[in-house]
Design an enzyme around this catalytic site. Structure first.
Site, short mmCIF file in Angstrom:
data_model
loop_
_atom_site.label_atom_id
_atom_site.label_comp_id
_atom_site.label_asym_id
_atom_site.label_seq_id
_atom_site.Cartn_x
_atom_site.Cartn_y
_atom_site.Cartn_z
NE ARG A 16 -3.65 -0.17 2.42
CZ ARG A 16 -4.58 -0.41 3.34
NH1 ARG A 16 -4.90 0.55 4.19
NH2 ARG A 16 -5.18 -1.57 3.44
CG HIS A 62 -6.74 -0.26 -4.94
ND1 HIS A 62 -5.49 -0.71 -4.55
CD2 HIS A 62 -7.03 0.77 -4.11
CE1 HIS A 62 -5.04 0.03 -3.55
NE2 HIS A 62 -5.97 0.93 -3.27
CE1 TYR A 106 -20.85 17.66 -11.41
CE2 TYR A 106 -19.55 17.66 -9.39
CZ TYR A 106 -20.78 17.76 -10.03
OH TYR A 106 -21.90 17.95 -9.29
#
Length: 732
Positions: A16, A62, A106
């Site tokens: 990670r 993931h 967006y």
């Protein structure tokens, strides 16, 4: 529990928070880039919604929060954080001043050209191992076949469990030059590598000021890099001077820019400098531009040095080059990182050219079969027309079996028995289209065969000779450098420490005012004289002091807090002031102020301390002339607290009043002088459960009265006693 914690720690470290030394990527970054590659969101294709990329990555590779995936995507697109952005973002992807990106529904994104060509282009050539994803329904690359030391170019930051990584970004062209130098001479030293890599190249520019420390940092992989912003001096309006900050230190990215502006404003508010007349942030998409307008007579050089010393315009980047190498965390210098990258290049190049060689040999086999077939095409057509099915025709082409096939002549049968095509060749012949028999097509086939033979020779040479493979790798590095290299942004230099001469404050007398709510300020003497009556009535503590001195605050917890007078606002009488908590360690919610005075006055007198348990002592005021902001003013017994702190001036008698109504009057000369670290002596003998409630001081010839239990009590008329007496019981 120990095993579970170790498993968790290793998971965070390896899977990670830390990058792989080979591709310089953390798992989440690798998965995002691979998913975009799989979705076909290439640099030459339209943008796709970030939400689609995040959702696909989370579902396939993931299995963590979407915010962490989107954040990784955003950071890889920000050219002010990455030396070489890997994602081309379209929309609001945040800015250098700390504003976050728009929601992922967006924004849109696609891969950058460098990512497609230098990170992902060879994935179809079996150059890296693929591993199962979290639910074993998909395959993902364990590492991306990156063609240059991305760990150095883009740097990395991450906090794992018990360890953290912090690698500064570097210039792509310089890193490639250093990599080539290492490939030519593997015994090269770090010092020699630094002929190519001058130092970090932060995307925000700036100036590295400790060039001499870089060799040690790059050899060990740890150290501190000092970075300054770039400052220019411009002429302003009316003969004023503008100090313009056009580049900031890399650690200042984000909210620290607004903090810098607040720090500069605080310098003016706190009278650290009187040179500033205006501050404005004129930064835009074109770059950073912070303008500080100075007065005409300002010492510009001294002011700039003050910015370096007092604000984050000069900051430190802590280097810790920690990465996952061979499956475990390791701290390496730049030579170790370049070596790991080059070894990885040789490994991927070997697998790539072995794969390409196998493909070319397969093509050669089929091409040779087709050329041979074209030479005996009439016979092959006769075999095909005479065969009952595909299997019969193929058996004839491969093994020369002619049973059941009708031939036009005995010669054809004999020739067919001599055919020995391979299995792949036979399949290619059976699938060959008739237009391949055109003369031009035959010529193209022969040219293609010659090209295949040339490729086979070249690939065999690359695999057989390390020099040839090294040249191929270096040629690829040259192409990347030519396409994507850019000029260095950060200047590397040896700058002396900024020397700032603080202007001495002009000493003057001021009046300290603090109201009952704890708001404090200072005003000049004339303002106090004009408003003396109101000032004395509205404020709890009022006294004269020097603006260069300190204020002492004694509390019921036996603590002494000191405050510089210059840290308090100096202004008009009706200004509100600031809470004393803000400029001292005093906490108004947990303790109570008993005495506030100036350090200079305290030095002239002795101080009388009285505690709730009846302990009393006198301490020389000079003992409290200390540099620390917080000291113990007196020692207290467990459960005790101070009820009175007063400077001993003309007082002759002390009267101790207990909660049960006992009053004891004795002379102040009976109180022994002690050190501030002493508990003191017993001033009054108390009954069990009783405690000192109030302390009064009087002069011999002065009648002082207090209102006690609905009547006036004259303190001087109380029977005189001795210290450590029980006192007189006063009833209503």
């Amino acid at each position: 529990m120990q095993k579970s914690f170790i498993d968790y720690a290793m998971s965070v470290i390896v899977a990670r928070a830390l990058p792989d030394i080979r591709d310089g990527l953390k798992p989440v970054q690798r998965r995002v880039l691979y998913d975009m590659h799989e979705l076909g969101i290439r640099y030459d294709r339209p943008y796709r919604k970030s939400a689609r990329i995040v959702g696909d990555t989370m579902g396939k590779y993931h299995p963590h929060g979407d915010s962490s995936i989107y954040e990784a995507l955003v950071v890889m697109s920000q050219d002010f954080k990455k030396g070489l952005p890997l994602v081309d973002g379209h929309g609001n992807f945040g800015n250098i001043e700390g504003d976050g990106a728009a929601a992922m529904r967006y924004t849109e994104a696609r891969l950058e050209q460098v990512t497609q060509e230098a990170f992902l282009s060879d994935l179809d050539k079996d150059v890296v191992d693929f591993v199962p994803n979290f639910d074993e329904t998909e395959k993902e690359p364990g590492v991306l076949p990156v063609k240059f030391p991305n760990l150095l170019v883009n740097g990395s930051e991450g906090i794992a469990v018990g360890m953290a990584t912090s690698i500064p970004p570097h210039n792509l062209a310089e890193v490639i030059d250093a990599t080539k130098a290492y490939m030519k001479n593997e015994a090269i030293t770090t010092k020699e590598l630094m002929r190519y890599i001058q130092g970090p190249d932060f995307p925000t520019g700036g100036i590295v000021t400790n060039k001499d420390d870089l060799l040690s940092i790059y050899e060990t992989g740890t150290g501190k890099i000092k970075v300054r912003g770039k400052v220019d001096v411009e002429k302003g309006k009316g003969g004023k001077v503008n100090v313009v900050i056009s580049e900031i230190p890399y650690p200042m990215i984000g909210a620290n820019i607004s903090k810098f502006l607040m720090d500069v404003a605080a310098l003016a508010e706190n009278k650290k400098t009187q040179d500033i007349s205006d501050i404005s942030n004129q930064s835009s998409k074109e770059g950073i531009r912070i303008v500080i307008e100075l007065r005409k007579d300002a010492d510009v050089e001294n002011f700039i040095n003050m910015l370096y010393k007092k604000t984050r315009l000069e900051d430190t980047f802590g280097v810790n080059m920690l990465a996952i190498a061979d499956g475990r965390p390791e701290t390496l210098g730049i030579k170790g990182i370049i070596k790991a990258s080059v070894d990885f290049q040789y490994e991927t190049a070997t697998r790539k050219y072995e794969n390409l060689l196998a493909r070319e040999n397969s093509k050669r086999e089929i091409q040779e079969g087709l050329i041979k077939a074209c030479n005996v095409i009439d016979l092959i057509i006769e075999i095909l027309r005479g065969s009952k099915d595909r299997a019969m025709a193929k058996a004839c082409l491969v093994e020369g079996k002619v049973d059941g096939i009708k031939f036009k002549s005995r010669e054809s049968r004999i020739m067919a028995q001599q055919l020995q095509f391979s299995d792949n060749q036979a399949n290619a012949i059976l699938e060959m289209r008739l237009y391949k028999l055109i003369g031009l097509e035959l010529e193209a086939l022969i040219r293609e065969h010659e090209e295949t033979l040339a490729n086979i020779y070249r690939y065999e040479d690359i695999l057989a000779r390390r020099d040839s493979m090294a040249q191929v790798i270096m040629n690829e590095l040259d192409d990347i450098r030519k396409k994507f290299g850019r000029k260095r942004r950060t200047v590397i230099d040896n700058c002396g420490e900024a020397v700032f001469e603080e202007k001495k404050l002009e000493e003057m007398d001021v009046v300290f005012l603090m109201d009952r709510f704890g708001y404090a300020k200072t005003i000049d003497l004339t303002a106090y004289d004009r408003n003396r009556e109101a000032a004395d009535a509205e404020n709890k503590f009022v006294f004269q002091c020097k603006n260069t001195g300190r204020i002492c605050l004694f509390t019921n917890n036996g603590q002494l807090y000191t405050v510089k007078v210059q840290d308090l606002p100096f202004g008009k009488f009706r200004d509100k002031g600031i809470p004393i908590d803000n400029v001292s360690n005093f906490n108004s919610s947990q303790e109570e102020l008993l005495l506030v005075t100036s350090q200079s006055e305290l030095n002239l007198y002795r101080v009388i301390f009285t505690t709730r348990m009846g302990m009393i002592k006198v301490v020389d005021g000079g003992e409290f002339d200390v540099a620390k902001r917080t000291v113990a003013a007196t020692k207290l017994q467990e459960g005790d607290e101070v009820v009175s702190v007063i400077m001993m001036k003309e007082q002759k008698n002390v009267i101790l009043q207990s909660k049960d109504g006992y009053f004891l009057r004795f002379g102040v000369d009976e109180i022994p002088e002690k050190k501030k670290a002493a508990i003191g002596v017993r001033g009054m003998r108390l009954n069990e459960g009783d405690s000192i409630e109030a302390v009064y001081f009087t002069h011999n010839a002065e009648d002082t009265s207090i209102h006690y239990k609905s009547r006036d009590l004259v303190l001087n008329q109380i029977k005189a006693g001795k210290r450590d007496g029980k006192g007189t019981k006063i009833r209503a």
